[in-house]
Structures are given as structure tokens and as C-alpha cells.
Design a protein around this motif. Structure first.
Motif, short mmCIF file in Angstrom:
data_model
loop_
_atom_site.label_atom_id
_atom_site.label_comp_id
_atom_site.label_asym_id
_atom_site.label_seq_id
_atom_site.Cartn_x
_atom_site.Cartn_y
_atom_site.Cartn_z
N GLN A 1 -3.33 7.39 -24.04
CA GLN A 1 -1.91 7.26 -24.62
C GLN A 1 -1.00 8.27 -23.61
OE1 GLN A 1 -3.26 9.50 -28.50
NE2 GLN A 1 -1.70 7.72 -29.48
N ILE A 2 -1.48 9.27 -22.95
CA ILE A 2 -1.01 10.27 -21.96
C ILE A 2 -0.40 9.06 -20.94
CG2 ILE A 2 -0.87 11.99 -20.49
CD1 ILE A 2 -2.47 13.46 -22.62
N ALA A 3 -1.44 8.30 -20.41
CA ALA A 3 -1.44 7.21 -19.13
C ALA A 3 -0.33 6.47 -19.47
CB ALA A 3 -2.85 6.80 -18.72
N GLY A 4 -0.32 6.07 -20.84
CA GLY A 4 0.74 5.07 -21.13
C GLY A 4 2.15 5.67 -21.18
N ILE A 5 2.25 6.71 -21.44
CA ILE A 5 3.66 7.37 -21.10
C ILE A 5 4.02 7.38 -19.72
CG2 ILE A 5 5.04 9.47 -21.55
CD1 ILE A 5 3.15 10.35 -23.81
N PHE A 6 3.09 7.85 -18.86
CA PHE A 6 3.32 8.08 -17.41
C PHE A 6 3.69 6.48 -16.99
CE2 PHE A 6 1.54 12.02 -17.74
CZ PHE A 6 2.28 12.70 -16.83
N GLN A 7 2.84 5.48 -17.24
CA GLN A 7 2.86 4.24 -17.08
C GLN A 7 4.20 3.46 -17.16
OE1 GLN A 7 -0.29 1.96 -18.63
NE2 GLN A 7 0.35 -0.16 -17.77
N ARG B 1 -1.17 4.22 -14.06
CA ARG B 1 -2.50 4.41 -15.24
C ARG B 1 -3.64 4.77 -14.62
NH1 ARG B 1 -2.22 2.94 -20.23
NH2 ARG B 1 -4.44 2.76 -21.34
N LEU B 2 -3.96 4.27 -13.54
CA LEU B 2 -5.23 4.64 -12.76
C LEU B 2 -5.29 5.95 -12.25
CD1 LEU B 2 -6.30 1.31 -10.98
CD2 LEU B 2 -6.99 2.13 -13.08
N THR B 3 -4.15 6.43 -11.74
CA THR B 3 -3.94 7.83 -11.18
C THR B 3 -4.04 8.85 -12.30
OG1 THR B 3 -2.31 6.94 -9.42
CG2 THR B 3 -2.38 9.41 -9.82
N VAL B 4 -3.44 8.62 -13.27
CA VAL B 4 -3.21 9.56 -14.58
C VAL B 4 -4.51 9.65 -15.18
CG1 VAL B 4 -2.08 10.07 -16.85
CG2 VAL B 4 -0.81 9.45 -14.86
N LEU C 1 0.93 -1.26 -0.05
CA LEU C 1 -0.02 0.11 0.02
C LEU C 1 0.88 1.29 0.04
CD1 LEU C 1 -2.84 -0.92 2.62
CD2 LEU C 1 -2.85 -0.82 0.10
N THR C 2 2.12 1.11 0.76
CA THR C 2 2.91 2.45 0.87
C THR C 2 3.62 2.65 -0.70
OG1 THR C 2 3.32 1.96 3.09
CG2 THR C 2 4.78 3.23 1.94
N SER C 3 3.93 1.53 -1.39
CA SER C 3 4.41 1.64 -2.64
C SER C 3 3.34 2.25 -3.54
CB SER C 3 5.22 0.27 -3.16
OG SER C 3 5.94 -0.30 -2.21
N ALA C 4 2.23 1.68 -3.31
CA ALA C 4 1.33 2.28 -4.33
C ALA C 4 0.88 3.79 -3.91
CB ALA C 4 -0.12 1.41 -4.24
N ALA C 5 0.83 4.10 -2.79
CA ALA C 5 0.70 5.65 -2.38
C ALA C 5 2.22 6.43 -3.02
CB ALA C 5 0.70 5.70 -0.84
N ALA C 6 3.10 6.13 -2.90
CA ALA C 6 4.19 6.75 -3.58
C ALA C 6 4.19 6.87 -4.90
CB ALA C 6 5.46 6.01 -3.17
N VAL C 7 3.71 5.85 -5.62
CA VAL C 7 3.92 6.02 -7.19
C VAL C 7 2.51 6.88 -7.27
CG1 VAL C 7 2.96 4.87 -9.16
CG2 VAL C 7 4.52 3.59 -7.60
N TRP C 8 1.41 6.87 -6.57
CA TRP C 8 0.35 7.74 -6.84
C TRP C 8 0.72 9.22 -6.66
CZ3 TRP C 8 -2.22 11.18 -3.21
CH2 TRP C 8 -3.33 11.64 -3.74
N LEU C 9 1.65 9.27 -5.51
CA LEU C 9 2.13 11.09 -5.35
C LEU C 9 3.02 11.13 -6.63
CD1 LEU C 9 2.96 10.89 -1.52
CD2 LEU C 9 1.16 12.27 -2.69
N ALA C 10 4.03 10.18 -6.85
CA ALA C 10 4.86 10.66 -8.01
C ALA C 10 4.10 11.17 -9.36
CB ALA C 10 5.80 9.46 -8.10
#
Length: 306
Positions: free
Chosen positions: A223-229, A295-298, A190-199
Motif C-alpha cells: 500500500q505504501i509503495a502504491g502511494i509512492f508509485q 515501486r521496487l525502490t520503496v 538508465l538516468t531517468s530510472a536513477a533520478a526516480v530512484w533518488l526521488a
């Protein structure tokens, strides 16, 4: 006049994403954060698997085992009742093995605490005689009670106990530590997912103007989400590899320290091939979690921007 260069509908390469995501470069903190999380997860998983193996091996080793103590102060009477107990269990069909623990072996076990123990003499330390019995099948309370009643008729000073009952508190403690390891792994995920969400949120905010231009050029949210992903996926792969190596090094050092104890119980906690495969899959799971979270965040943020 040539029209503006349209964004390609197919997925862009890492070079394209690196130009867009200035805050998610490899030199950023994200790979190191993921490396630390993966290393801690590897250590927690290794500890949980080792405890599981230790408990399983201990249960298998003492399954069907019972111990009889002849608590009698007089050596002659103690030996007589011990021989009766051995005879009683030797004549049962449901007993796989019977062994009276030699007095010399008992004295060696007690010597670190009591010093040199004299057991054969009348004025020696009254140490109970021990008989180790292995039943062919599990030790149930009904079975144990029936044996206890029959044995007391021949050896009144006998005390019979299932070996599993002695280690019950140990198994409870091991089970608690296993739950703790699982809880720690869940919290780290969960902490890793939160860190990725913040980043991802930070990188998205830093490139908001660029993203609006891409939208005007016809770029889609996918397409934009894919770049971040892909960018965060690359960071997660590098951090996962570093974290795996760091975690394995810690597990190896701790394993060497415990191996020096020379305890048979500790030796039962060794990791098998399946355990190592599960540990090796932790960075892969970390990469998948990071990419899905990014991906979900973006996509969620882009939908709120429009």
C-alpha cells in the motif's frame, strides 16, 4: 473511545498520497527532470529512425546499380567505347535499364567545382563518359567480375563499379550514428530510472515517521509503495507530456532545416506513421519505467527498515 482510523486496504487516492509524499509534489523537480529526459529521448529516437529510413531508402535506390566510366582522353575514342558499353549491356537479359549520362548533365554536375566545362572540343577538359546500368537483381562480386572481363574486351578504357561500394563508407557512418542513438536512449532510460530512484529514496526518508505510523495502523508495504508509485507516476505523466511536446518541436525545427537542403539523400530520411507511433510511445515507456522503479525502490527500502 473510538479506535484509530484504520488505513484502507484498497488503494488510496492521489489526495492521500499528496498528503504523505511532501517531497514528491508536482511543483518539485521530478516532472522537469523527466521532461528533459523524455525530450532528449524523443530527439535521439527521431534521429535514429530517420537515419534508418535514410539508409534503407538509399540501399533500395542503388540496389542493382552499377556505373561504368570510360576513362579515355580522346573524345572520339571515348564516345566509341561508351557506345560499345551501352550496346553490351543492352543485349544482356539480366539488365533492367541502361543509360549513358549526357555530357551536358555531367558538365552541370561539375560546374560548381570546375566552372564552365567544355567537353566536346579536343582541348576541353577530359571528363570520363558515364554509363548508368540497373541490373535485375543484386550486384554480386562474381557477377561484377564476369561483366568487367567481358566489357574490357570491347571497351578497354572502361571501369565498372557497383554503386553500393561507393556509398559503403556512408552506410558505415550511418550505422555508427544509429548505434550512438540507441546507446543514448539506453543511457537516458538508465538516468531517468536513477533520478526516480533518488526521488523515491528522498521522499521515503522525509516521510519515515509517517510510514512507521502507517505500519502501526496495519498498512502494508504494498500500500505504501502504491502511494509512492502513483505520485511519481503522475509526475512522470506530466513530465512525459511536456518532454514529448518539447522533443517534437525540436524535431520539427530540425526537419525544416534539413528539408531546405533539397538533397535527395536527406529526403529519404523522412519519418513514417510507424515511426511517429514509436516516438509517441516514449512517454508511456517513461511512465512505466518511473512507476516500476519507484515501486521496487520503496519496497526494497521498506523491507530494510523493518
Amino acid at each position: 473511545m473510538k479506535p484509530p482510523y484504520p488505513i484502507r486496504r484498497r488503494s488510496p487516492r492521489f489526495g492521500d498520497s499528496a498528503r504523505i509524499l511532501q517531497q514528491a509534489r508536482i511543483a518539485g523537480p521530478m516532472p522537469w527532470v523527466i521532461a528533459i529526459m523524455i525530450a532528449l529521448t524523443v530527439m535521439a529516437a527521431a534521429a535514429g529512425l530517420a537515419l534508418s529510413n535514410l539508409a534503407s531508402n538509399a540501399r533500395d535506390e542503388i540496389a542493382g546499380g552499377i556505373t561504368i566510366q570510360i576513362v579515355e582522353g580522346a573524345p572520339a575514342e571515348r564516345n566509341r567505347q561508351a557506345e560499345r558499353a551501352v550496346s553490351y549491356f543492352s543485349n544482356r537479359d539480366d539488365v533492367a535499364s541502361v543509360r549513358r549520362v549526357p555530357d551536358a548533365e555531367l558538365a552541370a554536375l561539375l560546374e560548381p567545382w570546375l566552372g564552365e566545362v567544355v567537353m566536346a572540343e579536343e582541348d576541353g577538359v577530359p571528363i570520363p563518359a558515364l554509363v548508368d546500368v540497373r541490373l535485375s537483381g543484386p550486384v554480386t562480386s562474381v557477377r561484377l567480375q564476369q561483366m568487367r572481363e567481358e566489357l574490357l574486351e570491347q571497351a578497354p578504357a572502361a571501369q565498372i563499379d557497383a554503386q553500393a561500394s561507393w556509398l559503403g563508407p556512408v552506410f558505415d557512418a550511418i550505422r555508427a550514428l544509429q548505434f550512438l542513438a540507441v546507446g543514448l536512449i539506453v543511457l537516458l532510460a538508465l538516468t531517468s530510472a536513477a533520478a526516480v530512484w533518488l526521488a523515491a529514496r528522498s521522499a521515503l526518508g522525509s516521510n519515515r515517521d509517517t510510514i512507521e505510523v502507517i505500519h502501526h495502523l496495519g498498512g502494508t508495504d504494498g500500500q505504501i509503495a502504491g502511494i509512492f508509485q502513483r505520485s511519481i507516476g503522475l509526475d512522470a505523466a506530466l513530465g512525459g507530456a511536456a518532454g514529448l511536446l518539447l522533443g517534437l518541436a525540436a524535431v520539427f525545427v530540425l526537419g525544416q532545416q534539413f528539408a531546405q537542403l533539397g538533397s535527395g539523400l536527406i529526403a529519404g530520411g523522412g519519418l513514417g506513421p510507424l515511426d511517429w507511433m514509436m516516438i509517441g510511445a516514449i512517454p508511456v515507456a517513461g511512465i512505466v519505467i518511473a512507476m516500476i522503479t519507484a515501486r521496487l525502490t520503496v519496497i526494497g527500502a521498506l523491507r530494510r527498515m523493518l
